[in-house]
Design a protein around this motif. Structure first.
Motif: not given
Length: 610
Positions: A23-28, A219-237
């Motif tokens: 979370i801090p890695l990609f949001l930062g 397209g104006d959404r911060p890219p870090g949010v998109m990366y987290l939206a894809q990675l966090i579910p993979c961590v859960v799996m």
């Protein structure tokens, strides 16, 4: 570690902490596309490793290993696609997702979908049909919500093809998520409930995040949010796979049956949600594309629910018919069986009795209910009952037998063969079930055979078999008190047989046996060895007392006896031997030798008098 469900598992803990650090890695802004695909590839590798270990786990049944084998193949396909995309990103290809990566991921999704759908759901006939109708109901509701909130306004424009592809991917992923949940609820899933729910959450989150991140967001959404939206579910799996590996244990059929009996509330919640959405859609304005989609979905979901309910009603009708048949069958068995069945509490109080109580005990069943079987049991049989109850307390649910006497209504006691099973832990019984069969005639026959095997048929005294048994019992006694043995041979008995016949001789033997019995005390035993020979076992008697008793026996046996209106007399030569328990054979030999010595002395004395 396995039974603790991963509570302190370091790998599971590392996955949780790693997901939080993302979370801090990609949001930062420290992580970009290359870092995102690298993390994705690592998680794919963990998925492959965990799934491979589950596919080879010894506690997983064969059908479960096939399922996890398919998951291994799916995870490998995803790992290959994500690895290829990672290499492209490092090579400077940008953030555009390649067709190769998409193809491998979609292949993996299809493999998991097929494995989920092919895995047995349990049940048969309409029961299995209801499972599929439930799945269709929930999937329809999900599709309606996706349409209303995301797809209806967005699936238009120059990127419509891409949006439809992303939407289809989301639907497939949601289908997989619901399939996993249905396996959990059906009781046949090759994974635990906790791991299945966690995995479903990860798959569903992946579906929505993929759709939102790729095409359904501005397209104006911060890219870090998109990366987290894809990675966090993979961590859960990945965490769900690890959790399943920790919780894997041998299959418990009873637990599976209990889960299958639990109805799913998901379809009903889906119907309520869609109906509320219809109201909201109509409140927002007139009919448009979004409203018509919701209305069509509501009609479809209503049809699915009606089909499911019709199937349930038919099954309920068949169930009621079967219950009525079984009830009549059971009533016929209970009313006409010759055996008595009672259900008693642990304190012996009768809670239920079959009508056979009147035939077996002479008491109506309703009068037997509420009474104590302990009060009806013969006092001499209570030790047997207590041992019986103690064994059942140590072995709940198992059957054991005993033979005891219960009091009949006429005051006599009847022997009964009991088979009892402690079902006090069964919530539908909460007592001990006892089947009782009248064994009075069989017991009488048994006692008679036992008497014939151990008693002399003419005199009723013990025979040689019983005498030897008592000698062996005396040898095993804890105390070492002295034991004496008397051997008796009648003098002049052959002359009575020759002169007056065997019938008269038999009467003489009976009278002598009666006189012997009258001279013995408690614990002492007289036996007829055969012909005119008798033996007397005297536990706890020393030489002096035994010799005195031998003189009394000789005197009593010599008294005249009236046989067939004639006074007849016989003599008795008595041999005495004393010793310790365990010397029975020696005592018999010594008493026999002493008896013949006395007989010889008696004859010599009579010869000298002549």
């Amino acid at each position: 570690m396995r039974n603790r469900a991963g509570a302190v598992d370091p790998v599971l803990l590392a996955l949780v902490l790693g997901g939080l650090l993302l979370i801090p890695l990609f949001l930062g802004g420290f992580g970009g596309g290359a870092a995102s695909w690298t993390v994705q590839t690592v998680l794919d590798g963990l998925d492959v490793w965990f799934a491979w270990r589950l596919a080879r786990h010894p506690d997983v049944p064969a059908i479960g290993r096939r399922f996890w084998g398919a998951v291994v193949a799916a995870c490998c396909a995803s790992a290959v696609g994500d690895t290829y995309q990672t290499l492209l990103t490092y090579a400077g290809a940008g953030d555009q997702v390649s067709v190769v990566q998409t193809g491998f991921v979609v292949t993996g999704m299809i493999i998991v979908l097929v494995a989920t759908l092919r895995h047995p759901l349990g049940g048969e006939g309409r029961q299995r049909l209801r499972l599929w109708l439930d799945a269709g109901t929930v999937l329809t509701a999900v599709a309606v919500f996706l349409w209303y909130f995301l797809l209806a306004d967005e699936l238009r424009g120059r990127q419509a093809i891409d949006r439809w592809a992303a939407a289809a991917t989301a639907v497939v992923m949601l289908l997989i998520a619901f399939g996993v949940l249905k396996l959990v609820l059906s009781g046949t899933a090759p994974f635990s409930r906790a791991a299945g729910v966690l995995g479903s959450l990860g798959v569903a989150s992946t579906a929505l995040s993929a759709s939102v991140a790729s095409v359904l967001t501005s397209g104006d959404r911060p890219p870090g949010v998109m990366y987290l939206a894809q990675l966090i579910p993979c961590v859960v799996m990945a965490a769900s796979f690890r959790l399943q590996l920790l919780q894997t244990r041998p299959v418990d059929p009873a637990r599976g049956r209990a889960l299958r009996q639990r109805p799913s509330v998901l379809p009903y919640l889906a119907v309520i949600a869609v109906q509320l959405l219809v109201v909201n859609a109509l409140r927002d304005g007139g009919p448009d594309l979004r409203t018509w989609g919701v209305a069509i979905g509501a009609v479809a979901i209503t049809a699915l629910v009606l089909s499911r309910q019709l199937s349930a009603v038919r099954d309920n009708e068949q169930l009621l018919t079967e219950l009525d048949r079984q009830r009549e069958w059971f009533r016929a068995l209970v009313q006409n069986t010759s055996d008595l069945t009672v259900v008693v509490r642990l304190d012996g109080t009768v809670e239920y009795a079959t009508p056979a109580a009147r035939r077996v005990l002479g008491v109506p069943a309703e009068e037997l209910v509420g009474t104590s079987l302990h009060d009806r049991t013969h006092p001499d049989d209570m030790p047997t009952v207590r041992r019986h109850v103690a064994w059942q307390a140590e072995n709940p649910g198992q059957s054991t037998g005993a033979q005891v006497r219960w009091r009949h209504a006429d005051g006599t006691y009847r022997w009964l063969d009991l088979i009892s099973t402690d079902l006090s832990r069964n919530p539908h019984v909460r007592g001990v079930v006892i089947n009782a069969r009248d064994a009075s005639e069989a017991r009488a026959l048994h006692d008679e055979l036992q008497r014939q095997a151990t008693r002399d048929a003419l005199t009723g005294l013990a025979n040689r078999v019983l005498l030897q048994r008592r000698i062996d019992e005396a040898a095993g006694a804890p105390d070492r008190a002295p034991v004496s043995m008397l051997l008796i041979d009648l003098d002049g008995f052959k002359a009575i047989n020759d002169r007056h016949g065997h019938h008269a001789g038999d009467q003489v033997l009976v009278i002598v046996a009666e006189r012997l019995g009258g001279l013995l005390g408690a614990g002492e035993m007289a036996a007829r060895l055969g012909g005119d020979e008798f033996a007397v076992l005297l536990p706890g008697t020393g030489p002096r007392e035994a010799a005195a008793l031998a003189d009394r026996i000789a005197a009593v046996a010599a008294e005249p006896m009236l046989v067939n209106n004639r006074w007849l007399t016989v003599g008795a030569s008595v041999g005495v031997a004393s010793g310790r328990p365990g010397e029975g054979d020696r005592l018999l030999r010594e008493a026999d030798a002493e008896m013949y010595r006395r007989k010889h002395d008696r004859k010599a004395h009579q010869t000298s008098l002549r």
